[in-house]
Motif scaffolding. Structure first.
Motif, PDB file in Angstrom:
ATOM      1  N   GLU A   1       0.404  -0.018  -6.135  1.00  0.00           N
ATOM      2  CA  GLU A   1      -0.408  -1.119  -5.593  1.00  0.00           C
ATOM      3  C   GLU A   1      -0.350  -2.243  -6.783  1.00  0.00           C
ATOM      4  O   GLU A   1      -0.443  -3.237  -6.480  1.00  0.00           O
ATOM      5  CB  GLU A   1      -1.607  -0.803  -5.218  1.00  0.00           C
ATOM      6  CG  GLU A   1      -2.657  -0.205  -6.345  1.00  0.00           C
ATOM      7  CD  GLU A   1      -2.516   1.467  -6.340  1.00  0.00           C
ATOM      8  OE1 GLU A   1      -1.321   2.058  -5.949  1.00  0.00           O
ATOM      9  OE2 GLU A   1      -3.314   1.978  -7.315  1.00  0.00           O
TER      10      GLU A   1
ATOM     11  N   SER B   1       0.527   7.525  -3.358  1.00  0.00           N
ATOM     12  CA  SER B   1       0.617   6.527  -2.414  1.00  0.00           C
ATOM     13  C   SER B   1       1.688   6.807  -1.313  1.00  0.00           C
ATOM     14  O   SER B   1       2.851   7.078  -1.439  1.00  0.00           O
ATOM     15  CB  SER B   1       1.048   5.087  -2.922  1.00  0.00           C
ATOM     16  OG  SER B   1       1.347   4.225  -1.849  1.00  0.00           O
TER      17      SER B   1
ATOM     18  N   ASP C   1       2.451   5.200   1.028  1.00  0.00           N
ATOM     19  CA  ASP C   1       3.343   3.822   1.371  1.00  0.00           C
ATOM     20  C   ASP C   1       4.815   3.861   0.579  1.00  0.00           C
ATOM     21  O   ASP C   1       5.668   3.570   0.660  1.00  0.00           O
ATOM     22  CB  ASP C   1       2.750   2.676   1.227  1.00  0.00           C
ATOM     23  CG  ASP C   1       1.811   2.393   2.370  1.00  0.00           C
ATOM     24  OD1 ASP C   1       1.819   2.854   3.555  1.00  0.00           O
ATOM     25  OD2 ASP C   1       0.856   1.476   2.397  1.00  0.00           O
ATOM     26  N   SER C   2       4.144   4.385  -0.901  1.00  0.00           N
ATOM     27  CA  SER C   2       5.364   4.302  -2.111  1.00  0.00           C
ATOM     28  C   SER C   2       6.498   5.295  -1.626  1.00  0.00           C
ATOM     29  O   SER C   2       7.437   5.131  -1.630  1.00  0.00           O
ATOM     30  CB  SER C   2       4.517   4.621  -3.311  1.00  0.00           C
ATOM     31  OG  SER C   2       5.619   4.166  -4.332  1.00  0.00           O
TER      32      SER C   2
ATOM     33  N   ARG D   1       7.122   6.452   1.371  1.00  0.00           N
ATOM     34  CA  ARG D   1       7.766   6.077   2.264  1.00  0.00           C
ATOM     35  C   ARG D   1       8.904   4.854   2.086  1.00  0.00           C
ATOM     36  O   ARG D   1       9.904   4.960   2.622  1.00  0.00           O
ATOM     37  CB  ARG D   1       6.896   5.435   3.236  1.00  0.00           C
ATOM     38  CG  ARG D   1       7.489   5.155   4.988  1.00  0.00           C
ATOM     39  CD  ARG D   1       6.202   4.859   5.895  1.00  0.00           C
ATOM     40  NE  ARG D   1       5.336   5.699   6.081  1.00  0.00           N
ATOM     41  CZ  ARG D   1       4.144   5.720   5.861  1.00  0.00           C
ATOM     42  NH1 ARG D   1       3.572   4.672   5.259  1.00  0.00           N
ATOM     43  NH2 ARG D   1       3.056   6.455   6.102  1.00  0.00           N
ATOM     44  N   ILE D   2       8.666   4.234   1.055  1.00  0.00           N
ATOM     45  CA  ILE D   2       9.562   3.064   0.710  1.00  0.00           C
ATOM     46  C   ILE D   2      10.669   3.709   0.125  1.00  0.00           C
ATOM     47  O   ILE D   2      11.989   3.481   0.310  1.00  0.00           O
ATOM     48  CB  ILE D   2       8.823   2.308  -0.094  1.00  0.00           C
ATOM     49  CG1 ILE D   2       7.756   1.219   0.459  1.00  0.00           C
ATOM     50  CG2 ILE D   2       9.759   1.227  -1.012  1.00  0.00           C
ATOM     51  CD1 ILE D   2       6.852   0.528  -0.265  1.00  0.00           C
TER      52      ILE D   2
END
Ligand code: G3P
Ligand code: CA
Length: 321
Positions: free
Chosen positions: A185, A219, A221-222, A224-225
């Protein structure tokens, strides 16, 4: 400070040699080996039930879990330095873990805290730059810091490595990397930048991807990216989702890596019971286990890997490799 355990090291070396000769695959080396990133991909959908045997295989039950040297062999050398991965190599450990962040001028560096204060002499060199955040210093400034003396004067002069320098050494040492994207983040785009560098350095070819690299983060999200950018890469999520949440994670990750105090045998079984992003049974690598009783306990729970500052202690306790 560094204690050699000749018997355990010799046993591990012999075991590694035997496996290589047998082609068994070279524990954690062949794409199909347990604990290796490139274990055979099944066609099962992410989140679908995995075969009853779960992730544990005969080889793993025989050899013990994969041992990951956390921040390198960080009980014996300053964490996340070249010394720490060299130490892991000398002790006979292939897998090392690290933490990746970014400097003010965009260089990826290997360091755990988002501040330089704990593990370097930054306060002495830059007294008026409190709180000494990694993201507020240039790579050239960080390159001046001593990242070894805080740990032991014998390591004075150790540096905070750039990721490029670190990867070169992992490659030279013929090691494998559990790479953690730390505090993403704070660093927008760090996933893409990290993968770009890994690609430039040859770490995204089929052999590295199948045998030598796992990318993890706290994370989701991380992770997933990373999975979206490079669907072939093995990824891990750091944390302990509930059993009900697991199928959601299985969409983008292959492993769930929890703190050892948060897990039970039933939870590990539940993770193993689901197919991950690549269609095979999800795996569990737990952290930070630095004593023999805990190593034995998590092995009994069925974990696939143990992430530790004291890889020799874990190997001696559970025979991991
Ligand atoms: O690899 C697991 C472990 O590194 C997670 O905790 O804080 O040491 O990065 P931390
Ligand atoms: Ca880490």
């Amino acid at each position: 400070m560094y204690v050699v355990r000749p018997a355990a090291a010799a046993a591990a070396a012999f075991l590694g040699l035997a496996l290589s000769l047998l082609g068994a695959g070279a524990a954690a080396a062949a794409p199909g080996a347990p604990g290796s990133p490139g274990s055979p991909r099944s066609t099962g959908a992410p989140g679908a039930p995995a075969p009853a045997s779960g992730a544990a295989t005969g080889q793993q039950r025989f050899l013990g879990p994969v041992v990951y040297s956390h921040r390198g062999a960080s009980a014996y050398a300053p964490e996340n330095t070249i010394d720490s991965i060299d130490r892991a190599m000398w002790m006979g450990f292939k897998w090392v873990e690290n933490d990746v962040q970014r400097t003010r001028d965009g260089e990826l560096v290997v360091i755990h805290d988002d501040s330089l204060a704990r593990t370097t002499n930054v306060e002495q060199l830059f007294p008026d730059r409190k709180p000494w955040l990694v993201k507020d210093f240039t790579a050239a400034e960080i390159a001046r810091l001593d990242a070894g003396s805080w740990f032991d004067p014998a390591f004075a002069g150790a540096r905070v490595p750039t990721l490029r320098e670190y990867m070169d050494r992992v490659q030279d040492n013929q090691q494998r990397l559990l790479l953690e994207i730390k505090k993403p983040e704070l660093y927008p785009g760090i996933e893409e930048q990290t993968l770009k560098l890994l690609g430039e350095l040859g770490w995204l070819d089929a052999k590295h991807v199948s045998q030598r690299l796992v990318v993890q983060s706290f994370s989701a999200d991380s992770v997933r990216i990373v999975h979206r950018l490079r669907p072939d890469l093995v990824t891990a999520f750091l944390g302990t989702p509930t059993v009900a949440e697991l199928p959601r994670y299985a969409e983008f990750t292959d492993r769930i890596n929890p703190w050892h105090t948060t897990i039970t045998a039933d939870w590990v079984k539940a993770v193993h019971g689901l197919r991950g992003a690549h269609g095979k049974a999800m795996e569990v690598d737990t952290w930070i286990v630095d004593d023999a009783p805990t190593a034995r306990k998590v092995r009994e729970m069925g974990v696939d890997g143990i992430i530790t500052n004291m890889p020799d202690v874990v190997r001696e306790a559970v025979g991991g490799f």
